[in-house]
Design a protein around this motif. Structure first.
Motif, PDB file in Angstrom:
ATOM      1  N   LEU A  10     -10.613   1.385 -14.624  1.00  0.00           N
ATOM      2  CA  LEU A  10     -10.429   2.466 -13.661  1.00  0.00           C
ATOM      3  C   LEU A  10      -9.045   2.398 -13.020  1.00  0.00           C
ATOM      4  O   LEU A  10      -8.413   3.430 -12.784  1.00  0.00           O
ATOM      5  N   ASN A  11      -8.564   1.193 -12.760  1.00  0.00           N
ATOM      6  CA  ASN A  11      -7.227   1.036 -12.193  1.00  0.00           C
ATOM      7  C   ASN A  11      -6.175   1.586 -13.160  1.00  0.00           C
ATOM      8  O   ASN A  11      -5.271   2.318 -12.753  1.00  0.00           O
ATOM      9  N   ARG A  12      -6.280   1.249 -14.458  1.00  0.00           N
ATOM     10  CA  ARG A  12      -5.341   1.785 -15.460  1.00  0.00           C
ATOM     11  C   ARG A  12      -5.422   3.300 -15.524  1.00  0.00           C
ATOM     12  O   ARG A  12      -4.404   3.988 -15.583  1.00  0.00           O
ATOM     13  N   HIS A  13      -6.640   3.813 -15.503  1.00  0.00           N
ATOM     14  CA  HIS A  13      -6.838   5.258 -15.590  1.00  0.00           C
ATOM     15  C   HIS A  13      -6.218   5.969 -14.387  1.00  0.00           C
ATOM     16  O   HIS A  13      -5.507   6.963 -14.537  1.00  0.00           O
ATOM     17  N   LEU A  14      -6.484   5.452 -13.194  1.00  0.00           N
ATOM     18  CA  LEU A  14      -5.942   6.072 -11.986  1.00  0.00           C
ATOM     19  C   LEU A  14      -4.420   5.943 -11.915  1.00  0.00           C
ATOM     20  O   LEU A  14      -3.740   6.886 -11.502  1.00  0.00           O
ATOM     21  N   LYS A  15      -3.890   4.806 -12.322  1.00  0.00           N
ATOM     22  CA  LYS A  15      -2.423   4.653 -12.337  1.00  0.00           C
ATOM     23  C   LYS A  15      -1.779   5.661 -13.276  1.00  0.00           C
ATOM     24  O   LYS A  15      -0.697   6.184 -12.988  1.00  0.00           O
ATOM     25  N   LEU A  33      -2.745   8.540 -13.674  1.00  0.00           N
ATOM     26  CA  LEU A  33      -2.777   9.784 -12.928  1.00  0.00           C
ATOM     27  C   LEU A  33      -1.831   9.747 -11.723  1.00  0.00           C
ATOM     28  O   LEU A  33      -1.751  10.707 -10.965  1.00  0.00           O
ATOM     29  N   GLY A  34      -1.148   8.599 -11.533  1.00  0.00           N
ATOM     30  CA  GLY A  34      -0.246   8.443 -10.403  1.00  0.00           C
ATOM     31  C   GLY A  34      -0.931   8.010  -9.124  1.00  0.00           C
ATOM     32  O   GLY A  34      -0.387   8.151  -8.042  1.00  0.00           O
ATOM     33  N   ILE A  35      -2.117   7.450  -9.237  1.00  0.00           N
ATOM     34  CA  ILE A  35      -2.899   7.021  -8.084  1.00  0.00           C
ATOM     35  C   ILE A  35      -3.042   5.504  -8.145  1.00  0.00           C
ATOM     36  O   ILE A  35      -3.481   4.951  -9.144  1.00  0.00           O
ATOM     37  N   ASP A  36      -2.678   4.829  -7.030  1.00  0.00           N
ATOM     38  CA  ASP A  36      -2.799   3.367  -6.987  1.00  0.00           C
ATOM     39  C   ASP A  36      -3.606   2.958  -5.771  1.00  0.00           C
ATOM     40  O   ASP A  36      -3.063   2.530  -4.772  1.00  0.00           O
ATOM     41  N   ILE A  37      -4.943   3.123  -5.875  1.00  0.00           N
ATOM     42  CA  ILE A  37      -5.791   2.770  -4.726  1.00  0.00           C
ATOM     43  C   ILE A  37      -6.237   1.315  -4.781  1.00  0.00           C
ATOM     44  O   ILE A  37      -6.744   0.798  -3.813  1.00  0.00           O
ATOM     45  N   PHE A  38      -6.062   0.664  -5.935  1.00  0.00           N
ATOM     46  CA  PHE A  38      -6.509  -0.714  -6.069  1.00  0.00           C
ATOM     47  C   PHE A  38      -5.357  -1.709  -5.936  1.00  0.00           C
ATOM     48  O   PHE A  38      -5.550  -2.889  -6.144  1.00  0.00           O
ATOM     49  N   GLY A  39      -4.172  -1.255  -5.610  1.00  0.00           N
ATOM     50  CA  GLY A  39      -3.004  -2.116  -5.575  1.00  0.00           C
ATOM     51  C   GLY A  39      -3.157  -3.348  -4.699  1.00  0.00           C
ATOM     52  O   GLY A  39      -2.688  -4.422  -5.019  1.00  0.00           O
ATOM     53  N   ALA A  40      -3.833  -3.196  -3.585  1.00  0.00           N
ATOM     54  CA  ALA A  40      -3.988  -4.321  -2.656  1.00  0.00           C
ATOM     55  C   ALA A  40      -5.202  -5.161  -2.950  1.00  0.00           C
ATOM     56  O   ALA A  40      -5.417  -6.186  -2.326  1.00  0.00           O
ATOM     57  N   VAL A  41      -6.027  -4.733  -3.915  1.00  0.00           N
ATOM     58  CA  VAL A  41      -7.277  -5.450  -4.197  1.00  0.00           C
ATOM     59  C   VAL A  41      -7.024  -6.572  -5.181  1.00  0.00           C
ATOM     60  O   VAL A  41      -6.311  -6.474  -6.116  1.00  0.00           O
TER      61      VAL A  41
END
Length: 131
Positions: free
Chosen positions: A116-121, A123-131
């Motif tokens: 999901l992190n690869r998929h969102l990245k 799309l230009g979305i990095d919501i897991f960066g701090a996790v």
């Protein structure tokens, strides 16, 4: 899933496995979410839980608004990961082992998170960066 595991029988397994194997290599995001919806609607039918069904209807409508305009252009999970997760869930559910559902989800959590992190990245979305 837990409600389905309380009501399922081995006869449900064939239908669930047929549904998840509809995810073929190269499937569109639209078809991925259709297949995913069919799988979980089948679980909701088995579990006979109206409240969960209403919640899932809302969830699917929300994703439809993201899929139709092309925000999701590819399935978020690779085919092999999707198949393995849902085969293991199907096994636990159809053997009436609700406790195993958590074990399955925990087993795949790192792979799901990474996919999901690869998929969102992408799309230009990095919501897991701090996790």
């Amino acid at each position: 899933c837990v409600s389905a595991a309380q009501h399922a029988n081995i006869g449900h397994e064939r239908k669930l496995l047929e549904t998840i194997h509809g995810y073929k290599e190269g499937v569109s995001a639209h078809d991925y979410f259709r297949i995913e919806g069919e799988f979980f609607y089948e679980l909701l039918d088995i579990g006979n839980n109206l409240v969960l069904r209403m919640f899932f209807n809302t969830y699917m409508k929300t994703f439809q608004h993201l899929v139709d305009p092309g925000i999701f252009s590819a399935p978020p999970l690779p085919r092999d990961l999707y198949i393995n997760i849902n085969k293991d869930l199907t096994s636990a559910i159809c053997r009436n082992k609700p406790d195993e559902i958590i074990v399955v989800l925990d087993k795949y959590k790192p792979e799901i998170h990474a996919a999901l992190n690869r998929h969102l990245k992408a799309l230009g979305i990095d919501i897991f960066g701090a996790v």
